[in-house]
Scaffold this active site. Structure first.
Site, PDB file in Angstrom:
ATOM      1  N   SER A  97      18.032  51.803  68.967  1.00 53.86           N
ATOM      2  CA  SER A  97      19.074  50.908  69.462  1.00 53.86           C
ATOM      3  C   SER A  97      18.743  49.430  69.260  1.00 53.86           C
ATOM      4  CB  SER A  97      19.321  51.173  70.948  1.00 53.86           C
ATOM      5  OG  SER A  97      18.132  50.962  71.687  1.00 53.86           O
ATOM      6  N   ASP A  98      17.481  49.074  69.319  1.00 46.80           N
ATOM      7  CA  ASP A  98      17.083  47.667  69.189  1.00 46.80           C
ATOM      8  C   ASP A  98      15.898  47.579  68.228  1.00 46.80           C
ATOM      9  OD1 ASP A  98      18.978  47.179  71.197  1.00 46.80           O
ATOM     10  OD2 ASP A  98      17.466  47.269  72.771  1.00 46.80           O
ATOM     11  N   GLU A 123       8.511  54.137  72.339  1.00 56.12           N
ATOM     12  CA  GLU A 123       9.157  55.400  72.673  1.00 56.12           C
ATOM     13  C   GLU A 123       8.258  56.097  73.679  1.00 56.12           C
ATOM     14  OE1 GLU A 123      10.728  58.899  73.290  1.00 56.12           O
ATOM     15  OE2 GLU A 123       8.727  58.885  72.460  1.00 56.12           O
ATOM     16  N   MET A 124       8.815  56.559  74.783  1.00 52.99           N
ATOM     17  CA  MET A 124       7.984  57.179  75.810  1.00 52.99           C
ATOM     18  C   MET A 124       8.391  58.607  76.131  1.00 52.99           C
ATOM     19  SD  MET A 124       7.717  53.919  78.395  1.00 52.99           S
ATOM     20  CE  MET A 124       9.487  53.855  78.576  1.00 52.99           C
ATOM     21  N   GLU A 125       9.668  58.885  76.187  1.00 57.15           N
ATOM     22  CA  GLU A 125      10.121  60.180  76.661  1.00 57.15           C
ATOM     23  C   GLU A 125       9.719  61.320  75.731  1.00 57.15           C
ATOM     24  OE1 GLU A 125      11.987  57.446  76.530  1.00 57.15           O
ATOM     25  OE2 GLU A 125      12.398  57.040  78.640  1.00 57.15           O
TER      26      GLU A 125
END
Length: 64
Positions: A32-33, A8-10
């Site tokens: 999602s994945d 996760e980056m945002e």
């Protein structure tokens, strides 16, 4: 550490900047994945689920 294996980056950037500028921040994240089970959402399902997340986010900020 809960032992989670995620990418996760945002939200990290959002929270980093909020802390730096002494602001409040929040994030709503849809998974999602999976790197664990190797399940992957097909593009149509991903689009629908993201639409659902956006609707939920917008409805949560409406002031009555």
């Amino acid at each position: 550490n809960e032992g989670c294996k995620v990418v996760e980056m945002e939200a990290y950037a959002l929270f980093y900047n909020a802390k730096k500028f002494k602001k409040k921040a929040t994030a709503l994240i849809t998974v999602s994945d999976s790197f664990v089970t190797h399940e992957v959402m097909d593009p149509q399902t991903r689009e629908q689920k993201l639409d659902d997340m956006i609707t939920l986010a917008l409805e949560s900020i409406i002031k009555n």
